[in-house]
Design an enzyme around this catalytic site. Sequence first.
Site, PDB file in Angstrom:
ATOM      1  N   ALA A   1       0.832  -1.206   0.000  1.00 15.78           N
ATOM      2  CA  ALA A   1       0.000   0.000   0.000  1.00 15.78           C
ATOM      3  C   ALA A   1       0.865   1.254   0.000  1.00 15.78           C
ATOM      4  O   ALA A   1       0.630   2.194  -0.775  1.00 15.78           O
ATOM      5  CB  ALA A   1      -0.937  -0.007   1.209  1.00 15.78           C
TER       6      ALA A   1
ATOM      7  N   GLU B   1       9.395   3.885   7.381  1.00 15.64           N
ATOM      8  CA  GLU B   1       9.285   2.474   7.758  1.00 15.64           C
ATOM      9  C   GLU B   1       9.908   2.313   9.136  1.00 15.64           C
ATOM     10  O   GLU B   1      11.051   2.686   9.347  1.00 15.64           O
ATOM     11  CB  GLU B   1      10.000   1.607   6.718  1.00 15.64           C
TER      12      GLU B   1
ATOM     13  N   ASN C   1       4.770  -7.059   6.027  1.00 14.20           N
ATOM     14  CA  ASN C   1       4.309  -8.399   5.660  1.00 14.20           C
ATOM     15  C   ASN C   1       4.362  -8.642   4.146  1.00 14.20           C
ATOM     16  O   ASN C   1       4.415  -9.784   3.702  1.00 14.20           O
ATOM     17  CB  ASN C   1       2.862  -8.615   6.121  1.00 14.20           C
TER      18      ASN C   1
ATOM     19  N   GLY D   1       3.058 -14.633   0.198  1.00 10.18           N
ATOM     20  CA  GLY D   1       3.200 -15.653  -0.845  1.00 10.18           C
ATOM     21  C   GLY D   1       3.180 -15.132  -2.263  1.00 10.18           C
ATOM     22  O   GLY D   1       3.313 -15.900  -3.211  1.00 10.18           O
ATOM     23  N   GLY D   2       2.977 -13.818  -2.422  1.00  7.19           N
ATOM     24  CA  GLY D   2       3.047 -13.243  -3.757  1.00  7.19           C
ATOM     25  C   GLY D   2       1.927 -13.638  -4.684  1.00  7.19           C
ATOM     26  O   GLY D   2       2.084 -13.650  -5.903  1.00  7.19           O
TER      27      GLY D   2
ATOM     28  N   ARG E   1     -10.964 -18.982   3.715  1.00  8.27           N
ATOM     29  CA  ARG E   1     -10.047 -19.226   4.834  1.00  8.27           C
ATOM     30  C   ARG E   1     -10.752 -19.480   6.155  1.00  8.27           C
ATOM     31  O   ARG E   1     -10.344 -20.331   6.929  1.00  8.27           O
ATOM     32  CB  ARG E   1      -9.119 -18.016   4.997  1.00  8.27           C
TER      33      ARG E   1
ATOM     34  N   GLU F   1      -4.093  -3.050   4.866  1.00  9.01           N
ATOM     35  CA  GLU F   1      -4.614  -3.798   6.011  1.00  9.01           C
ATOM     36  C   GLU F   1      -5.006  -2.907   7.188  1.00  9.01           C
ATOM     37  O   GLU F   1      -5.794  -3.320   8.045  1.00  9.01           O
ATOM     38  CB  GLU F   1      -3.602  -4.866   6.458  1.00  9.01           C
TER      39      GLU F   1
ATOM     40  N   ILE G   1      -3.095  -8.244  -1.850  1.00 10.49           N
ATOM     41  CA  ILE G   1      -2.219  -7.467  -2.735  1.00 10.49           C
ATOM     42  C   ILE G   1      -3.056  -6.516  -3.584  1.00 10.49           C
ATOM     43  O   ILE G   1      -2.734  -5.335  -3.723  1.00 10.49           O
ATOM     44  CB  ILE G   1      -1.356  -8.403  -3.619  1.00 10.49           C
TER      45      ILE G   1
END
Lengths: 513, 513
Positions: free
Chosen positions: A52, A71, A79, A84-85, A340, A483, A499
């Site tokens: 983001a 950062e 994260n 997992g891309g 999930r 998020e 993503i």
Amino acid sequence: MANISRRDMLKMSVVGAGALALSSVNANAAENEKAVKFDEEWDVVIIGSGFAGLSAGITAAKRGNKVLILEKMGRIGGNSVINGGIFAVPNNDLQKKEGIEDSNERFIADCMKAGLNINHVDLLTQIANRANDVYKLTLECGAQYRDRLEIAGGHSVPRTFSTANGSGSGIVHPMVDYFKKMDGVELRTRTKFDEFILSDSGRVVGLKVREGYKFDSKLLSDDDENTTGEVKYIKAKKGIVLAAGGFCRDVFFRQQQDPRLGPDTDSTNHPGATAGVLLKAFQIGATPVQVSWIQFGPWACPDEKGFGVGSMYNVNASFRYGISVNPKTGKRYMNELADRKTRADAMFRVIGTDKNYPINICDSEAVKNLLPNHLEKPLEAGILKKFDTLDDLAKNYNIPVKEFKETVAKYNEYVKNEKDVEFGKPLDKTVVNDITISKPPFYAERGVPKLHHTMGGLLIDTKARVISTMTKKPIEGLFAAGEITGGVHGASRLGSVAIADCLTFGMIAGENI
Amino acid sequence: MANISRRDMLKMSVVGAGALALSSVNANAAENEKAVKFDEEWDVVIIGSGFAGLSAGITAAKRGNKVLILEKMGRIGGNSVINGGIFAVPNNDLQKKEGIEDSNERFIADCMKAGLNINHVDLLTQIANRANDVYKLTLECGAQYRDRLEIAGGHSVPRTFSTANGSGSGIVHPMVDYFKKMDGVELRTRTKFDEFILSDSGRVVGLKVREGYKFDSKLLSDDDENTTGEVKYIKAKKGIVLAAGGFCRDVFFRQQQDPRLGPDTDSTNHPGATAGVLLKAFQIGATPVQVSWIQFGPWACPDEKGFGVGSMYNVNASFRYGISVNPKTGKRYMNELADRKTRADAMFRVIGTDKNYPINICDSEAVKNLLPNHLEKPLEAGILKKFDTLDDLAKNYNIPVKEFKETVAKYNEYVKNEKDVEFGKPLDKTVVNDITISKPPFYAERGVPKLHHTMGGLLIDTKARVISTMTKKPIEGLFAAGEITGGVHGASRLGSVAIADCLTFGMIAGENI
């Protein structure tokens, strides 16, 4: 108030003095600009360097803005860089090429089903509309994807790209490189947000931060107790974007929402995923939305910590081309491609109180679909095991052999008929490509759900503006993406939509700031 | 951001100027005591005059404190004064007399089952420990109860008292009278909380309020738009108790948590049940807990507004001694004594999109258990109907007669066997006293779930102290009790535990302030 263990209380009291000292400083969430001398000035300041933050930063910088990304960790990417891309892009060109029909409505319906229908549809619509734009932005930055589509759990069609290196770093690293080459920008690590600076009218005009800060994962609450670093005041002429991520690693705040989560509940997240920025935003009137929904990723492994090296075996091989079995019964117990929450709930019922972890299984044809490192690394780590026969596999995990082989035979039959009459797993050719559990060697890994995503957060509108509880209108100068926001995913997020969410609202924030 | 309808947006823009004007005033949630001249001074100031506020007020005044209770509405008692007056007291004397076995563990297990196991057990334990104390306090104030115990949905045993007049007013009015006769106290209506006054160290030392304020239910957000009344500053030497209730009537905030709730979604709550105090508390660092869980009361009637006069017929007659039937099929579809969420979910599935409201039915023996006004008022209002035969009843609601009579016969058989093999409704003698659906006249009322209780709110500890997100410790000077708090009830509150919750934590706040 949910109990923190005695051990943690002890830990807390040791640092009590520091926490109390900070509490007076923190009594007000914000300082007034009149009381502040700014050390530097930017057009746009972004908190967080994941998907983001980078999307917002690149977009804002493209429009001629001077952009600073902060950062707090020493490492860039939060994260995003360890995930997992996998990246859902509804209506993408590869779908068209492969004859897969998709639509905004279909994507939104898939998300709403998993989200128990409490998703904010206006925000989902933005993702549907803009996912191809942000996908192209990542290509422009140099991201590379495999030339095939995955089907992540809960999606009704394959619409998910995966990065060539099988990790979110395949997007983050090119975006960081791209951003750093832009004019008038900076990405500054080890810099921690402390307070908002407001104008008299309530506009967010800057930040109080600490440079040279060092995150300390040994503290119960780094946000409250860590006093490292040097204070600096930074002005943001056009606005601030909150892209600080979720709070899966905030032991105190997450446990208040779900007291079953103890300090030792494992999470796929990096240690810095705390609630500090979110909670400060509430204090200047940002609206909390659906904050109690916390998601477990059902594809993790109990034999390693965190996201680890074993998750992608389940995401892209065993759940898609194989089965998950209860070792006590030798039987399947869920649709391995459900959303999930559905899967995590089913797995927790199997695991029970005696740690009866399910076994996730597929064959040698299935693992050909994995990137080499997604197969080799868990094998090297000893958490993924290879067996010449189903009997050997069953024996190793103490699974009743006869029942287990019946289960495999039944599943193979379902694949041939393209229909799972027991659990409704989608078995069309486009999904499982006729792959059954037949060709040795066979693979198996123990499974467990781990804390993965916090659905709730700050309320934003379709322009990524943070909405005030007081005026029901945007808080001037304040944007958020990813998020740290809430509402998009409702009660449970579908895999590979993070993503898309982060990049989309990052871009929208960058366009509107 | 969940959509507010076009009509409401219009309404909002009309008041936009006022809202904007207020937004600058509200930019900070709190004022510093140094900038304030207090108009008056009390030991304890309480926001809200329902069960929690009155319990806190009486308890604090008994201990010699000067106590001011503020009520924003013209009418005293909030939702407490209009609720059904049912009050769960685990381990009460009447249970012992009637041979009903109960325990703290049993009460907590019942609450946790409904609450999906995310309840804060330490808070539930306080209720179990103190419910008899607060029950006695109400007796001391002059409250009167029926000499029988009810079983509210989801409780595994009868443990629920009901007031002699069948309303929460049977507790509120005696408590108000009792409080007003105490020394050094005042209960002030039409007085609206606006801001917290903090000391330099972050202690809450007083309130900014408006006297002579008039709540305006025509505004989309009275909290933000209403500017009536005259500002006053009130000092609270020992502390402040937030007992302002839940936010079921806060159209904006509730819809962000669940976008399916439109402005027209009906609620059992009084119009003043908004989120204003809760949201201000978040702004001084109070911890939000489980705020997204909103409960529907499954016993309301679609043929009247709000809590109305028809709810108690279902709470104490049709659901306990009768059945709820899907008029399309003539069949039952749920355990009529399940917890509220389970029932509301089942009812919504029956209601669907075509308003196929269930019919709640019992016979003339069943209604003998009702207070006279709980039978007469809904009959007079025409929402409860009386029929000489089951055929007439079925005909009136277009229920297939044959299937309906089979359903009744089956249910009557279950009662005789003390076992509901279909839906697991508890049918022991202690619960339904052998009452079947046999003796005419028969009674029927249409049913619908209405918004009833917001489970989430402010995090408190076992001493009713509000916990800071920043220090994880109490915010000095700040207490909370009742529906404005969160965690006690988890995902869904059991019926009749609200009174126990409010009175208990009110008393605890009064003891600890």
